[in-house]
Write an enzyme that holds these catalytic residues in place. Structure first.
Site, PDB file in Angstrom:
ATOM      1  N   HIS A 155      32.986  33.946  24.318  1.00 30.28           N
ATOM      2  CA  HIS A 155      34.127  33.025  24.371  1.00 30.28           C
ATOM      3  C   HIS A 155      33.815  31.769  25.176  1.00 30.28           C
ATOM      4  O   HIS A 155      34.632  30.839  25.214  1.00 30.28           O
ATOM      5  CB  HIS A 155      35.379  33.736  24.903  1.00 30.28           C
ATOM      6  CG  HIS A 155      35.407  33.960  26.372  1.00 30.28           C
ATOM      7  ND1 HIS A 155      35.002  35.143  26.971  1.00 30.28           N
ATOM      8  CD2 HIS A 155      35.806  33.164  27.391  1.00 30.28           C
ATOM      9  CE1 HIS A 155      35.159  35.054  28.272  1.00 30.28           C
ATOM     10  NE2 HIS A 155      35.641  33.870  28.560  1.00 30.28           N
ATOM     11  N   ASP A 220      31.816  40.448  23.276  1.00 31.48           N
ATOM     12  CA  ASP A 220      31.960  39.146  23.940  1.00 31.48           C
ATOM     13  C   ASP A 220      30.675  38.816  24.694  1.00 31.48           C
ATOM     14  O   ASP A 220      30.616  38.887  25.924  1.00 31.48           O
ATOM     15  CB  ASP A 220      33.169  39.183  24.882  1.00 31.48           C
ATOM     16  CG  ASP A 220      33.559  37.806  25.398  1.00 31.48           C
ATOM     17  OD1 ASP A 220      33.032  36.803  24.878  1.00 31.48           O
ATOM     18  OD2 ASP A 220      34.395  37.744  26.326  1.00 31.48           O
ATOM     19  N   SER A 315      34.320  33.189  33.932  1.00 34.79           N
ATOM     20  CA  SER A 315      34.103  33.714  32.588  1.00 34.79           C
ATOM     21  C   SER A 315      32.627  33.652  32.217  1.00 34.79           C
ATOM     22  O   SER A 315      31.970  32.624  32.394  1.00 34.79           O
ATOM     23  CB  SER A 315      34.901  32.902  31.567  1.00 34.79           C
ATOM     24  OG  SER A 315      36.250  33.274  31.574  1.00 34.79           O
TER      25      SER A 315
END
Length: 365
Positions: A155, A220, A315
């Site tokens: 992502h 991910d 992230s």
């Protein structure tokens, strides 16, 4: 307890054969396991009262016999877990991952709370973006795994981040304090001799099964190929990757690293570290299941302590396990979670070991 026993009998068709407990078996996910009484398999026993049709189907498919009570093939999951897609074995290049990895120069470890010192976690990368107004910012993290590749979250290289933050622009290595140049620390103001370096991005490779916008964020994970080879220093070094069959233990404290939001809600200028405990997979699945999120065995749960968690700016950043000889392994990538630092809600991390074959199959010299 009687209610549980009733449900056990209701779940399973009582086969008319007997099988020796502890015999070898294969779970519905294809995992080699042992055939044991249902009450000796906590992961399946705890899911008996579920209302999830897929879990019920998995439980029934797990029955491997009957010997006074149902026997089940006791693996590591209580639901169907499609294995991560991996590149063909013939294309794997394990030799491109260095054996001399996961080490950092010894230094005074604590400056102030969760602050690191410049030599700590030298594989930590910052991923930069630039929007249409030429405004640049770092919005994701990553980890250096050899002299040419960064591993991060999918992502961070596709989807919403590109629409909202901007196009991928660069990767920074060797950074410690984003507000100072040079980086200096300590009472006697010791300064780092090396400046951080910014590198261009030659290619991004996201996992083919990652679905942008999925609330579960399966697969991910992504690779960033840098535009040139990196020379290793005391402040830029690669981290180790775990093998696919290596697992961390529930309660084990791992370290998450990055420049994400602190407890004040502000982004830190200094690289931060935080110890978080590994959470039992089934407990994590129940917690997030209440929010309609299904956690798989290719994901790792850690944290859930009040005001202690990885936050937005982290992230794709590393979740690390320190092993013998002070060697660090990249166990997870920051993927998602509930509100940052919410008690009882751990963070969800992509389990890197499950994707080692995919990584080895997608890197090149």
């Amino acid at each position: 307890m009687k209610q549980v026993h009733f449900f056990i009998l209701w779940f399973f068709v009582l086969n008319l054969y007997s099988i020796k407990a502890q015999a070898g078996c294969r779970t519905p996910n294809g995992e080699n396991a042992r055939c044991v009484p249902i009450n000796n398999c906590k992961i399946l026993y705890d899911s008996v009262l579920t209302s999830d049709p897929e879990v019920i189907r998995f439980l029934r498919a797990s029955q491997c016999g009957y010997n006074g009570q149902p026997l089940v093939c006791c693996g590591s999951s209580a639901s169907y877990q499609p294995p991560p897609t991996s590149a063909s074995i013939r294309n794997r290049r394990p030799e491109l991952l260095p054996n001399d990895c996961g080490y950092q120069v010894e230094a005074d470890k604590i400056l102030n709370g969760d602050d690191t010192v410049p030599e700590e976690f030298p594989w930590t990368a910052m991923i930069g973006y630039k929007n249409s107004s030429n405004f640049e910012q770092f919005a994701c993290g990553g980890s250096l795994i050899n002299n040419r590749y960064i591993v991060t979250a999918a992502h961070c290289v596709a989807g919403r981040v590109l629409r909202v933050v901007g196009a991928l622009n660069k990767v920074r290595l060797g950074e410690w304090n984003t507000a100072t140049d040079p980086d200096c620390y300590g009472a006697v103001r010791v300064c780092v001799p090396d400046k951080p370096i910014d590198l261009g991005i030659e290619e991004t490779i996201q996992h083919p099964d990652y679905v942008d916008g999925s609330k579960d964020r399966y697969h991910d994970i992504a690779l960033i190929r840098l535009n040139r080879q990196v020379e290793f220093t005391n402040y830029i070094r690669p981290v180790c990757l775990p093998q696919p069959n290596e697992e961390v233990q529930v309660g084990q404290r791992l370290t998450v690293v990055g420049w994400g939001r602190t407890e004040t809600g502000q982004y830190s200028t200094i690289k931060q570290k935080l110890a978080v405990p590994v959470v039992h997979a089934e407990q994590c699945a129940k917690t997030f299941g209440a929010a309609g999120v299904r956690v798989r065995s290719s994901q790792l749960c850690a944290g859930g302590e009040k005001a202690k968690d990885s936050c937005g700016g982290d992230s794709g950043g590393p979740l690390l396990a320190e092993r013998a000889n002070q060697q660090f392994f990249l166990e997870g990538l920051v993927s998602f979670g509930a509100t940052c630092g919410t008690e009882g809600w751990p963070g969800i991390y992509t389990k890197v070991g499950k994707y080692r074959d995919w990584i080895e199959g997608n890197i090149r010299p």
